[in-house]
Write a protein that holds these residues in place. Structure first.
Motif, PDB file in Angstrom:
ATOM      1  N   GLN A 277      -3.510  -1.167  -0.456  1.00  0.00           N
ATOM      2  CA  GLN A 277      -2.538  -0.198   0.052  1.00  0.00           C
ATOM      3  C   GLN A 277      -0.673   0.091  -0.694  1.00  0.00           C
ATOM      4  N   ASP A 278      -0.400   0.843  -0.610  1.00  0.00           N
ATOM      5  CA  ASP A 278       0.801   1.162  -0.972  1.00  0.00           C
ATOM      6  C   ASP A 278       1.260   0.065  -0.523  1.00  0.00           C
ATOM      7  N   ARG A 279       1.613  -0.480   0.410  1.00  0.00           N
ATOM      8  CA  ARG A 279       2.129  -1.534   0.851  1.00  0.00           C
ATOM      9  C   ARG A 279       2.422  -2.862  -0.076  1.00  0.00           C
ATOM     10  N   THR A 280       1.184  -3.021  -0.080  1.00  0.00           N
ATOM     11  CA  THR A 280       0.886  -4.427  -0.182  1.00  0.00           C
ATOM     12  C   THR A 280       1.134  -4.434  -1.948  1.00  0.00           C
ATOM     13  N   ARG A 281       1.202  -3.018  -2.507  1.00  0.00           N
ATOM     14  CA  ARG A 281       1.329  -3.222  -3.966  1.00  0.00           C
ATOM     15  C   ARG A 281       3.309  -3.463  -3.977  1.00  0.00           C
ATOM     16  N   HIS A 282       3.565  -2.136  -3.301  1.00  0.00           N
ATOM     17  CA  HIS A 282       5.229  -2.959  -2.893  1.00  0.00           C
ATOM     18  C   HIS A 282       5.211  -4.254  -2.737  1.00  0.00           C
ATOM     19  N   ASN A 283       5.011  -4.768  -1.581  1.00  0.00           N
ATOM     20  CA  ASN A 283       4.909  -6.247  -1.524  1.00  0.00           C
ATOM     21  C   ASN A 283       4.630  -7.071  -2.904  1.00  0.00           C
ATOM     22  N   PHE A 284       3.914  -7.501  -3.786  1.00  0.00           N
ATOM     23  CA  PHE A 284       3.261  -7.406  -5.056  1.00  0.00           C
ATOM     24  C   PHE A 284       4.588  -7.517  -5.889  1.00  0.00           C
TER      25      PHE A 284
ATOM     26  N   MET B  38       7.582  -7.057  -4.916  1.00  0.00           N
ATOM     27  CA  MET B  38       8.624  -7.594  -4.356  1.00  0.00           C
ATOM     28  C   MET B  38       8.644  -8.243  -4.687  1.00  0.00           C
ATOM     29  N   ASN B  39       7.570  -9.581  -4.493  1.00  0.00           N
ATOM     30  CA  ASN B  39       7.361 -11.138  -4.861  1.00  0.00           C
ATOM     31  C   ASN B  39       7.481 -11.408  -6.405  1.00  0.00           C
TER      32      ASN B  39
ATOM     33  N   THR C 207      10.237  -1.073  -6.235  1.00  0.00           N
ATOM     34  CA  THR C 207      11.305  -1.847  -5.759  1.00  0.00           C
ATOM     35  C   THR C 207      12.809  -1.989  -6.650  1.00  0.00           C
TER      36      THR C 207
END
Length: 696
Positions: free
Chosen positions: A86-93, A95-96, A120
């Motif tokens: 999911q895009d949210r998982t990619r975005h969190n990745f 950000m990390n 990000t």
């Protein structure tokens, strides 16, 4: 001045000469030392600042290189390419990643048209570079200056999904101000600092201008530059420039000048005092000698004691004439004794050479327990470096791995314990525990007082290998004598079989089955005859015919001779040749040895393997070494004891005599043929030949 000096005493003359020479020498040494030291100090300062500049540039280059590595790791992440993520998982990745490195202003992903689909941080304007970011090649940009004064560098790499399809690109935006901390942390004394300068045109930054002088706000600085090579081949180039105030940088030179003048003054005063003392010491014995000579010459009527010179030396020379004949006689005696002493020195040198060349390890220990001498073999057995050999004693606790051995020597020396064939273990980081065998012999004087002790030692494993070689040579010799008789007895009936078979075949038609059968018999007889011929070569090798020949040339010729075998088996060969390889050898027999070993190596190799042939010359050991290393499967451990046995072979067409004959030939040259099967892959054959006087 000269007239006054002539009328002075000898002591004043000597003092004046010494003081004048001291002043002259100190002046020359001072000027020379000052000039060389000033240049050295300036060069040292330049090297120091250049090193700091280069290290800072290297840190910047490594920093930028790490960013290139970051984008590579990021582009290879499956999270950004797998459709089920999911895009949210990619975005969190993303950000990390930004949080972990704290180096980037933003990280974003573009599609094949260059549109940002995931990001990000603050994404800058990228219209001009969309095609580049969406392309199939990795990219590092020039430095882009933004409207807010910030400088940015873009790192991009294509994204490839699991099916190998190009789906877009990932971009990291690094603020160039991130590397300012590297430059700001540079510290050189109290006034030194560093700057990173970027130019927008291509310059030759590879050339170092050396140290230059710069004036800034009325302060004189010295400065050096070092290029930052990471920007090539882009337009933007950079260099690190370090500065330090000239007054602080060269403060040590002022201190040196003061110290040098003080030292020269102290030395001059000291030598002036020594000149007075030395002149007095020189003239006082002369005056005393003159008084004694005058007493001796009182009753000698050949000399007139009233005609005395004013100068002490002239007076002394006049007095010595009376003893001239006696001195000549004494000189003859001294020359005779000197000749005897020189002869004894020559004998001692020969004894020292013999001591160093003995293959056994020898130690000598004095009555205090200090080890007074160690020959080369002992140093090798005990793994002692040149530094360890100095001031070594049986009480030494620094060399822990020799503790048990030194304790045994202490017991033998002070408790009169005689060791004969005693085995002791010493530890080695690479080889583990090494067994050594040693004997001790105490020396006492006529009254029984202890003088010292001599220790003779050997490497136990080396001694076992030596005994095994002797046993093998004896066994092969006995087998050879027996084999010669057996071969002779077999050869006679074979000759009869061959003759009768040929006569019978002559009476038959070529199409007759019996003719074909007899042909097979004759072929087998020929094969047996060839085997017997090789057998005889093993049993009674021909007499050596030695000539001076280059081992390197012989190896080259042998490789060319069997070149077809290398080509047929698709095996390559590499030859590393040493210098000074001319030796007294039997050319034909040594060629046979090389052919046997190289053929074995080819047969053990697979297609594409390489056989390495290397020669080495150890002049200090009078040893010439030939190494032949293949890349085959090696020799099984259970076969190692059998490979030199005649007729032992693992190949259908092999006779099993190649290594046996080669061993006999090498041993006839007073050498050793060994097989090393300890490699990770392949086998190494070692041929050790004595250069003169046998192996050591």
């Amino acid at each position: 001045m000269l007239k006054k000096m002539r009328n002075t005493s000898l002591q004043v003359k000597i003092t004046f000469i010494f003081v004048t020479m001291t002043l002259f020498i100190l002046t020359i040494l001072g000027v020379t030392f000052y000039s060389n030291t000033i240049d050295t100090l300036k060069e040292s300062k330049e090297k120091e600042m250049t090193t700091i500049a280069i290290e800072t540039a290297n840190k910047i280059e490594r920093f930028l290189f790490e960013r290139s590595a970051d984008i590579k790791v990021l582009s290879e992440s499956k999270i950004l390419t797998m459709t089920e993520v999911q895009d949210r998982t990619r975005h969190n990745f993303l950000m990390n990643v930004m949080g972990a490195y704290q180096t980037y202003d933003s990280i974003f992903v573009v599609d094949l048209e260059g549109n940002v689909i995931l990001s990000t941080g603050k994404v800058p304007e990228i219209k001009k570079m969309r095609e580049i970011f969406a392309g199939t090649k990795a990219y590092i940009s020039d430095i882009f200056e933004q409207s807010n004064g910030e400088n940015l560098i873009f790192f991009s790499r294509p994204l490839i999904n699991e099916a190998g399809i190009h789906v877009g690109g990932v971009v990291e935006v690094m603020n160039f101000n991130s590397i300012k901390e590297i430059v700001e942390n540079v510290s050189i004394g109290e006034t030194g600092y560093a700057q990173l300068k970027i130019t927008e045109f291509i310059t030759d930054m590879g050339q170092n201008e050396g140290m230059i002088e710069i004036i800034d706000d009325g302060i004189h600085y010295i400065s050096v530059k070092a290029p930052v090579q990471v920007f090539q081949p882009h337009k933007a180039q950079g260099h690190v420039q370090v500065f330090q105030a000239e007054e602080e940088a060269y403060r040590v030179i002022d201190d040196f000048i003061k110290y040098l003048l003080l030292v020269l003054f102290v030395i001059f005063i000291l030598f002036t005092f020594l000149s007075i003392v030395i002149s007095r010491l020189i003239t006082e014995p002369i005056r005393n000698l003159m008084d004694k000579m005058n007493q001796l010459m009182k009753d000698n009527k050949r000399y007139n004691m009233k005609n005395q010179a004013k100068d002490e030396i002239e007076n002394l020379t006049f007095s010595f004439d009376i003893l001239f004949e006696q001195l000549n006689f004494m000189m003859q005696m001294v020359l005779e004794k000197t000749g005897q002493a020189a002869y004894m020195d020559e004998i001692n040198e020969h004894i020292k050479e013999i001591f160093e060349s003995i293959p056994n390890g020898i130690l000598t220990i004095d009555a205090k327990g200090d080890i007074t001498s160690i020959n080369q073999s002992a140093a090798q057995i005990l793994k002692l470096s040149d530094e360890n050999q100095k001031h070594l004693s049986i009480y030494d606790t620094k060399v822990q791995r020799l503790r048990d051995f030194l304790k045994a020597l202490e017991n033998s020396l002070f408790n009169d314990i005689k060791y004969r064939g005693e085995i002791c273990y010493i530890s080695d980081k690479q080889e583990g525990l090494i067994p050594i065998i040693f004997n001790t012999l105490r020396q006492t004087d006529q009254n029984g007082a202890l003088i010292g002790m001599t220790v003779i030692m050997n490497d136990l494993e080396e001694k076992k290998r030596f005994q095994e070689r002797i046993f093998k040579a004896k066994r092969l010799s006995e087998l050879g004598e027996l084999s010669a008789g057996v071969a002779h007895e077999i050869r006679n009936p074979l000759a009869s079989i061959k003759g009768y078979a040929q006569l019978v075949r002559m009476e038959l038609n070529e199409n007759d089955q019996s003719y074909k059968d007899l042909s097979i018999v004759l072929n087998e007889v020929e094969r047996l005859d060839r085997i017997i011929e090789r057998f005889m070569a093993f049993a009674r090798p021909s007499q050596l015919v030695k000539t001076w020949f280059s081992m390197g040339d012989l190896i080259d010729e042998t490789i060319k001779l069997i070149g077809n075998e290398f080509v047929k088996n698709q095996v390559s060969v590499r030859f590393i040749r040493c210098k000074n390889d001319r030796m007294m050898i039997d050319y034909e027999q040594m060629k046979q040895v090389l052919i046997n070993i190289l053929i074995n190596g080819i047969q053990a190799s697979s297609r594409g393997d390489e056989i390495l042939v290397k020669t080495s010359c150890f002049e200090e050991k009078h040893l010439f070494l030939i190494e032949i290393i293949d890349q085959g499967d090696g020799i099984k451990e259970e076969m190692m004891d059998k490979i030199f046995t005649p007729f032992y072979t693992t190949r259908e067409k092999g006779s099993g005599l190649g290594l046996s004959i080669s061993t006999r030939i090498v041993e006839n040259h007073k050498g050793i043929l060994e097989i090393d099967n300890s490699l990770d892959k392949g086998t190494r054959v070692l041929i050790k030949l004595p250069m003169k006087g046998g192996l050591k």
